[in-house]
Motif scaffolding. Structure first.
Motif, mmCIF file in Angstrom:
data_model
loop_
_atom_site.group_PDB
_atom_site.id
_atom_site.type_symbol
_atom_site.label_atom_id
_atom_site.label_comp_id
_atom_site.label_asym_id
_atom_site.label_seq_id
_atom_site.Cartn_x
_atom_site.Cartn_y
_atom_site.Cartn_z
ATOM 1 N N PHE A 1 -1.072 -5.221 -0.935
ATOM 2 C CA PHE A 1 0.125 -5.872 -1.433
ATOM 3 C C PHE A 1 -0.075 -6.445 -2.821
ATOM 4 C CE2 PHE A 1 3.021 -9.319 -2.206
ATOM 5 C CZ PHE A 1 4.223 -8.710 -1.920
ATOM 6 N N ARG A 2 -1.229 -7.097 -3.021
ATOM 7 C CA ARG A 2 -1.422 -7.785 -4.306
ATOM 8 C C ARG A 2 -1.918 -6.838 -5.382
ATOM 9 N NH1 ARG A 2 -1.514 -13.916 -3.742
ATOM 10 N NH2 ARG A 2 -1.261 -14.219 -1.523
ATOM 11 N N ASN B 1 1.206 2.866 -3.326
ATOM 12 C CA ASN B 1 0.731 2.776 -1.945
ATOM 13 C C ASN B 1 0.876 1.357 -1.403
ATOM 14 O OD1 ASN B 1 -1.174 1.404 -3.366
ATOM 15 N ND2 ASN B 1 -2.934 2.312 -2.351
ATOM 16 N N MET B 2 1.810 0.585 -1.929
ATOM 17 C CA MET B 2 1.886 -0.819 -1.532
ATOM 18 C C MET B 2 2.068 -0.985 -0.016
ATOM 19 S SD MET B 2 4.531 -3.734 -2.808
ATOM 20 C CE MET B 2 3.883 -4.396 -4.319
ATOM 21 N N ASN B 3 1.102 -1.635 0.637
ATOM 22 C CA ASN B 3 1.217 -1.965 2.063
ATOM 23 C C ASN B 3 0.377 -3.202 2.374
ATOM 24 O OD1 ASN B 3 -1.461 -1.156 2.418
ATOM 25 N ND2 ASN B 3 -0.896 0.878 3.162
ATOM 26 N N VAL B 4 0.149 -3.478 3.642
ATOM 27 C CA VAL B 4 -0.583 -4.685 4.022
ATOM 28 C C VAL B 4 -1.897 -4.828 3.253
ATOM 29 C CG1 VAL B 4 -1.974 -5.665 5.880
ATOM 30 C CG2 VAL B 4 0.369 -4.976 6.314
ATOM 31 N N TYR B 5 -2.623 -3.710 3.140
ATOM 32 C CA TYR B 5 -3.940 -3.781 2.514
ATOM 33 C C TYR B 5 -3.868 -3.928 1.005
ATOM 34 C CZ TYR B 5 -6.039 -2.343 6.940
ATOM 35 O OH TYR B 5 -6.462 -2.292 8.230
ATOM 36 N N GLN C 1 -5.140 3.581 3.379
ATOM 37 C CA GLN C 1 -5.862 2.680 2.473
ATOM 38 C C GLN C 1 -6.344 3.352 1.205
ATOM 39 O OE1 GLN C 1 -8.465 -0.531 3.913
ATOM 40 N NE2 GLN C 1 -8.169 0.383 5.912
ATOM 41 N N GLN C 2 -5.845 4.577 0.929
ATOM 42 C CA GLN C 2 -6.315 5.205 -0.315
ATOM 43 C C GLN C 2 -5.720 4.478 -1.501
ATOM 44 O OE1 GLN C 2 -4.133 8.602 0.386
ATOM 45 N NE2 GLN C 2 -4.986 8.811 2.420
ATOM 46 N N ILE D 1 10.635 -8.128 -3.452
ATOM 47 C CA ILE D 1 9.354 -8.243 -4.145
ATOM 48 C C ILE D 1 9.542 -8.949 -5.487
ATOM 49 C CG2 ILE D 1 7.507 -6.876 -5.211
ATOM 50 C CD1 ILE D 1 7.982 -4.916 -2.807
ATOM 51 N N GLU E 1 -5.460 -10.032 5.648
ATOM 52 C CA GLU E 1 -5.328 -8.878 4.755
ATOM 53 C C GLU E 1 -4.320 -9.145 3.645
ATOM 54 O OE1 GLU E 1 -7.121 -6.379 4.482
ATOM 55 O OE2 GLU E 1 -8.201 -6.214 6.394
ATOM 56 N N ALA E 2 -3.252 -9.842 3.960
ATOM 57 C CA ALA E 2 -2.235 -10.127 2.946
ATOM 58 C C ALA E 2 -2.634 -11.341 2.098
ATOM 59 C CB ALA E 2 -0.886 -10.365 3.608
ATOM 60 N N GLN E 3 -3.791 -11.896 2.372
ATOM 61 C CA GLN E 3 -4.278 -13.105 1.691
ATOM 62 C C GLN E 3 -3.278 -14.249 1.789
ATOM 63 O OE1 GLN E 3 -5.792 -12.041 -2.256
ATOM 64 N NE2 GLN E 3 -6.089 -9.972 -1.496
ATOM 65 N N PHE F 1 5.205 -3.673 6.970
ATOM 66 C CA PHE F 1 4.851 -4.070 5.607
ATOM 67 C C PHE F 1 4.388 -2.878 4.759
ATOM 68 C CE2 PHE F 1 3.876 -7.479 8.641
ATOM 69 C CZ PHE F 1 4.840 -8.392 8.273
ATOM 70 N N ALA F 2 4.898 -1.677 5.052
ATOM 71 C CA ALA F 2 4.551 -0.490 4.269
ATOM 72 C C ALA F 2 5.601 -0.313 3.188
ATOM 73 C CB ALA F 2 4.479 0.731 5.179
ATOM 74 N N TYR F 3 5.464 -1.089 2.113
ATOM 75 C CA TYR F 3 6.534 -1.163 1.122
ATOM 76 C C TYR F 3 6.706 0.125 0.330
ATOM 77 C CZ TYR F 3 6.302 -6.099 2.226
ATOM 78 O OH TYR F 3 6.315 -7.289 2.877
ATOM 79 N N LYS G 1 4.590 13.111 2.384
ATOM 80 C CA LYS G 1 4.381 12.763 3.796
ATOM 81 C C LYS G 1 5.705 12.713 4.548
ATOM 82 C CE LYS G 1 0.095 10.160 3.589
ATOM 83 N NZ LYS G 1 -0.389 8.817 3.267
ATOM 84 N N LEU H 1 14.510 -4.088 -0.927
ATOM 85 C CA LEU H 1 13.062 -4.130 -0.983
ATOM 86 C C LEU H 1 12.555 -4.562 -2.358
ATOM 87 C CD1 LEU H 1 10.555 -3.555 0.669
ATOM 88 C CD2 LEU H 1 10.638 -1.227 -0.201
ATOM 89 N N LEU I 1 8.183 1.675 -7.125
ATOM 90 C CA LEU I 1 7.451 1.330 -5.897
ATOM 91 C C LEU I 1 7.228 2.546 -5.010
ATOM 92 C CD1 LEU I 1 8.913 -1.999 -4.473
ATOM 93 C CD2 LEU I 1 6.606 -1.564 -5.285
ATOM 94 N N ARG J 1 6.059 3.238 1.131
ATOM 95 C CA ARG J 1 6.699 4.262 1.953
ATOM 96 C C ARG J 1 8.173 3.937 2.174
ATOM 97 N NH1 ARG J 1 5.671 8.010 6.203
ATOM 98 N NH2 ARG J 1 7.006 7.611 7.992
ATOM 99 N N ALA J 2 8.454 2.678 2.435
ATOM 100 C CA ALA J 2 9.855 2.292 2.653
ATOM 101 C C ALA J 2 10.676 2.552 1.392
ATOM 102 C CB ALA J 2 9.940 0.824 3.044
ATOM 103 N N ALA J 3 10.087 2.295 0.236
ATOM 104 C CA ALA J 3 10.810 2.534 -1.016
ATOM 105 C C ALA J 3 11.106 4.020 -1.163
ATOM 106 C CB ALA J 3 10.001 2.029 -2.205
ATOM 107 N N ALA K 1 0.809 6.633 8.449
ATOM 108 C CA ALA K 1 1.955 6.576 7.550
ATOM 109 C C ALA K 1 2.104 5.217 6.888
ATOM 110 C CB ALA K 1 3.228 6.924 8.316
ATOM 111 N N THR K 2 1.828 4.153 7.625
ATOM 112 C CA THR K 2 2.186 2.840 7.082
ATOM 113 C C THR K 2 0.992 2.029 6.592
ATOM 114 O OG1 THR K 2 2.097 1.898 9.295
ATOM 115 C CG2 THR K 2 4.238 2.625 8.514
ATOM 116 N N MET K 3 -0.227 2.461 6.897
ATOM 117 C CA MET K 3 -1.357 1.616 6.520
ATOM 118 C C MET K 3 -2.466 2.372 5.806
ATOM 119 S SD MET K 3 -1.725 -0.974 9.678
ATOM 120 C CE MET K 3 -2.586 -2.119 8.653
#
Lengths: 304, 291, 425
Positions: free
Chosen positions: B44-45, B38-42, C424-425, A155, C121-123, B256-258, B57, A151, B34, B260-262, C420-422
């Motif tokens: 990432f950048r 909170n790196m995820n889809v929303y 947005q905080q 990145i 969302e990922a631009q 794409f929940a980086y 969690k 991972l 990482l 959490r995966a880390a 868990a995976t999305m």
């Protein structure tokens, strides 16, 4: 161990000379006929289980698109065709993937073994601070879960612009093979007496000359094992290549082949033709070199 | 030993160590970092540090414990079958009979086939109606829905992985068997020991030094074996088919929940680190390897 | 020992590494020059611009059409070359995100619309308003464009609609398609003789193929604020339906993914299959005398194929070339060609009203299904919805979970997964 094997062979040959071998001599002395049959039956069942999946791919690769699926279990299908092989060679980038795989596997294996030889030489011949620690560290790298590194690597590659480039792939493949190579080579170097090197030093040879002129020629089998291992690992690696190589013409065989399979519809005939052409050459190389591989593997166990 | 420059060993080992620092050391540190974001889809950048949130969690979720248990079962069953299957085949191959080499080479096939090809093929063999296994089982009147019932999917993954792993153990054990001097068995024979007694008192103890390290390495490989489940379930496997590493892949490359995966990967690493401390300690006993 | 000695050793071993890297650098560059590094490259005036176009259409049928369109385009625009590359849907999505985030990637992608929220969302998708010529948009059905806005912005151009499930039936086995679910079960029962013949087959692994019955029973996935609505009577009914098909009515095989369902139908061993227009060509090739009808009591997801542009492109000349290519694909003639080969409805207003589209039997069938359908919700959370839907459906079809309990489990698992995976905080 090697000498022991040779001795055994010698006695076998001598025995043959002494009296004409009878049919019975090809088996263990005490084995009854029933036992021998049982051994053959068990081994044959195991053999069928082991090679059946390959025959299954072969079977599908020889079928035309219209009848890829059939409940017919015979290996050579009735309506045999080589069209799938022609399609994958002419209409897919298969040849390019093959070339890419050869380049990637060769270069990373050569570089990896080179790095490992110098390091293993140092570990075998020198006493120095940090030796134990770094050797342990090499061993520890085998324990890391791949995704833990995958991972961040992914990145990192994105941020350093290493997507669709072989640079990242090479460094990664070199690093994955180096720990194994260092350990195997160090073990081999340890078994070789240093006396030749000592006299070479007296004659004024430098370390580079010692490694290339004395150590490498003496340990070629071990170097072969590590090369084979590094080459195979790179040839078969899928997960890292999958995320790094997105351009069809840059892909290696594993990524290209798996990319042919989709979740809703896959032309299994074309995929299978590719899989056969990928697997068979590696299998031949692997199995013909298996003797070396086993020597490398059992090295640790043999030492008393 | 003869005189040597003090810096020379460092120079000789530096390329290897450097490569490992780049590929293992740096990502390791970055991965730990990482896992606190909170790196995820929303995001990432533009990821933010969120402290221990990901870990809290994961530990608060019963799924963690059930997955851990499943991973242990996966590892134990697989390695047990690898060793048992490998031992049986190696014992047979260690006898004298014609075509022995032919059998030995053919029994190595699963090891030589690229893993991803093997897994896809096994998956197709388990496929309903047209898969070889489905055809055979329907002829036997058995009706197992391998790819729809998650429990069976997991078993199918295990069967695949057992198939993949036996040849390695077989070859390791065969090497070990061949290094046992034949005179020991002859002596046992003269003493009137049965075949089983010879196995129990000669073969097993002398195989220990080969089998134990191979089992531990095999255990670590199996614990971390992602290819089988990842490819078998198209990276979208059911809860009941997931082990710890495949969960990391699913979170990272499906959702794409980086961050959490880390965090998952750091946890896996810590579990294995505890396990491997024991391993390293054992290796240390075989001191000569480090000298 | 002399300094020189170990220096040479170091030199050799590090040389091996650098050589590896160097060789690769060249190699990478060389190979890439001819391939898809389009977006990152800048173009000088007078150069030939090479656009890379990524598609995931059925290679058997669509590849020749794309090749034809691209050849015509290149003939018309001598300064532009287009290289198309085919990928499978999942791989295409991952590859696009991976390469675009790294500043590279193909220039244009043609893919299903569920990629829009993800890429937005990922631009990794360009906002097209003000970039793509108004004249291109003017050719197309404005309603279709409206349908695929994400958060009020246009990221994609829908160029054909028809990603939609219908009932495909074997005319040799069944004369008239069923019009109600009861009739479907009735007819299927008569035609089932397991394991040699089944009344109905469908992909039982991907819930997409059963989704029309969830929507048809009034099911919805999200409310307007993204809250989950999946724990509903509609979901109960839909799960009960597929459960009954397998366990009570016994009209489907015990299990099977798309490979199995398609193969059974193509072998003539299934009377009906739930599938989409992408399957018609296969049925034709297998010489199946097939007909299509709307799924009874159902509302399918009806979606367009979307063209999106790589946001890394800054170069004006390249953007101009992309504009030309997009305008070319979307003109009446080419949209018609693409519609014909994939049996989908064009979005180009003229092409849409072409007699071919309005009179062809198959296209009429697809059009009817599209008219009865709805687009997929444009939310990135759809990935979690599908994933948990797949899990729950498998548990229902393996008899582990009762259909009545399934919706609550689905909702709970989906909520948890999204949380868990999305978050947005």
């Amino acid at each position: 161990m090697d000498s022991k094997v040779i001795v055994n062979k010698q006695t076998v040959i001598n025995n043959k000379k002494a009296y004409k071998p009878k049919f019975r001599d090809h088996f263990e002395k005490k084995d009854s006929a029933a036992k021998i049959i049982a051994i053959y039956v068990i081994l044959t069942i195991a053999l069928i289980i082991n090679i059946y999946p390959i025959l299954d791919i072969l079977k599908i690769s020889l079928r035309p698109y219209s009848s890829l699926f059939s409940t017919d279990l015979s290996i050579i299908p009735k309506n045999l065709t080589f069209k799938n092989y022609i399609t994958i060679l002419t209409e897919r980038a298969f040849a390019k993937w093959m070339i890419n795989s050869i380049i990637v596997a060769t270069i990373s294996a050569v570089a990896g073994v080179t790095v490992a030889v110098t390091a293993a030489y140092a570990y075998s011949r020198y006493k120095f601070k940090g030796k134990k620690m770094t050797l342990t560290a090499f061993l520890l790298t085998q324990i890391f879960p791949a995704p833990m590194l995958l991972l961040p690597t992914y990145i990192m590659f994105q941020k350093f612009n290493l997507i669709d480039s072989y640079v990242g792939i090479f460094i990664t493949y070199i690093a994955t093979s180096v720990p194994f190579s260092v350990w195997v080579l160090k073990g081999y170097f340890d078994t070789i007496s240093a006396s030749m090197e000592e006299s070479a030093i007296i004659d004024g040879a430098n370390t580079f000359q010692i490694i290339t002129k004395i150590v490498i020629p003496l340990t070629l089998p071990a170097i072969g094992v590590t090369f084979l291992n590094a080459f195979m690992a790179a040839w078969n690696e899928y997960v890292i290549a999958r995320i790094v190589l997105t351009d069809d013409l840059m892909k290696t065989l594993p990524v290209g082949l798996v990319g042919l399979t989709g979740s809703f519809r896959t032309d299994w005939g074309i995929y299978s033709a590719g899989a056969i052409m990928t697997a068979i050459p590696v299998m031949i190389v692997f199995m013909s070199l298996s003797k070396f591989l086993i020597n490398g593997l059992t090295l640790g166990g043999v030492k008393e | 030993m003869w005189s040597k420059s003090k810096t020379e060993p460092y120079i000789l080992t530096s390329p290897a160590i450097l490569v490992l620092i780049v590929v293992v050391g740096f990502p390791l540190v970055y991965g730990i970092y990482l896992s606190f974001t909170n790196m995820n889809v929303y995001s990432f950048r533009d990821p933010k540090l969120i402290g221990l949130d990901n870990y809290i969690k994961i530990f608060a979720d019963p799924i963690f414990y059930s997955t851990l248990l499943r991973t242990v079962i996966w590892t134990v069953v697989n390695v047990f079958c690898h060793v048992l299957g490998g031992l049986c085949l190696a014992m047979l191959l260690n006898r004298k009979f014609p075509f022995k080499n032919f059998y030995r080479v053919m029994l190595m096939v699963p090891w030589a086939v690229p893993q991803y090809i093997a897994v896809i093929t096994w998956k197709n063999m388990f496929r309903g109606t047209y898969g070889t296994i489905s055809i055979l089982q329907s002829q036997l009147g058995v009706n197992i829905e391998w790819l729809i019932n998650p429990a069976y999917t997991f078993i199918a993954c295990m069967i695949t992985n057992i198939w993949l792993g036996i040849p390695f153990m077989m070859m390791v054990i065969l090497g070990g068997l061949q290094s046992i001097p034949g005179e020991l068995y002859e002596a046992a024979d003269i003493d009137g020991a049965s075949g089983f007694q010879a196995f129990r008192h000669i073969t097993l103890p002398l195989l220990k030094s080969t089998v134990i390290p191979a089992t531990i390495i095999g255990g670590i490989w199996t614990f971390n074996m992602v290819n089988v489940i990842f490819i078998f379930t198209d990276n979208s496997g059911q809860e009941q088919t997931q082990i710890l590493v495949s969960r990391v892949y699913k979170d990272a490359f499906n959702f794409f929940a980086y961050g959490r995966a880390a965090a998952w990967s750091v946890i896996i690493f810590l579990i294995l680190a505890v396990f491997s401390v024991g391993f390293i300690k054992m290796m240390m006993k075989e001191k000569e390897a480090f000298e | 020992m002399k300094r020189k000695n170990w220096l040479s050793v170091l030199a050799i071993s590090s040389l091996a590494v650098t050589m590896a890297l160097g060789a690769v650098g060249c190699n990478g560059g060389g190979a890439a020059g001819a391939s898809s590094q389009g977006a990152g490259a800048s173009t000088k005036k007078g150069d030939v611009i090479e656009l890379v176009f990524s598609e995931q259409d059925d290679p058997q049928s669509a590849d020749p059409t794309w090749a034809e369109i691209i050849a015509a385009f290149e003939a018309e625009n001598p300064g532009i070359k287009v290289k198309s590359e085919h990928k499978e849907t999942e791989g295409q999505r991952t590859d696009w995100n991976n390469s675009v985030l790294a500043g590279k990637g193909p220039d244009i992608i043609s893919s299903p619309p569920d990629n829009i929220p993800l890429f937005a969302e990922a631009q990794t998708a360009m906002e097209l308003t003000g970039v793509i010529d108004e004249s291109t948009f003017a050719m197309l059905d404005s309603k279709a464009i409206e349908n695929y806005k994400y958060k009020g912005k246009v990221y994609g151009i829908p160029y054909k609609v028809g990603n939609c499930l219908v009932l495909v039936y074997n005319k040799d086995l069944i004369a008239e398609p069923p019009t109600t679910l009861d009739e479907l079960v009735q007819k299927a029962k008569e035609l089932t003789n397991a394991p040699n013949q089944y009344g109905l087959v469908y992909d039982m692994v991907e819930p997409y193929f059963a989704s029309p019955f969830f929507l048809g029973s009034g099911g919805q996935i999200f409310d307007d604020n993204g809250g989950l609505l999946v724990n509903s009577d509609a979901a109960k009914k839909a799960f009960q339906l597929i459960y009954d098909w397998k366990f009570t009515d016994k009209i489907t095989p015990a299990e099977g993914n798309s490979d199995v369902a398609n193969a059974l139908f193509l072998e003539g061993k299934a009377a009906m299959i739930i599938n989409g227009p992408w399957f018609f060509n296969q049925a034709k090739d297998a010489n199946i005398n097939y007909g299509i009808a709307a799924l009874p009591n159902a509302m399918p997801f009806a979606d367009a194929k979307i063209l999106m542009v790589n946001p890394n492109i800054k170069d004006e000349a390249r953007l101009a070339a992309i504009n030309k290519f997009l305008a070319f694909i979307n003109n009446t003639e080419n949209q018609l060609k693409l519609a014909k080969v994939s049996t989908e409805i064009p979005t180009n207003l003229e092409a849409k009203n072409d007699p071919y589209v309005t009179e062809d039997e198959e296209l009429k069938g697809v059009a009817a299904a599209v008219a009865s359908g709805v687009p997929q919700p444009a939310r990135p959370e759809m990935r979690q919805v599908w994933d948990t839907w797949r899990t729950v459906q498998a548990r229902v079809l393996s008899g582990e979970v009762a259909p009545a309990d399934a919706p609550a489990i689905w909702e709970a698992e989906c909520k948890k997964q999204i949380e868990a995976t999305m978050s947005q905080q």
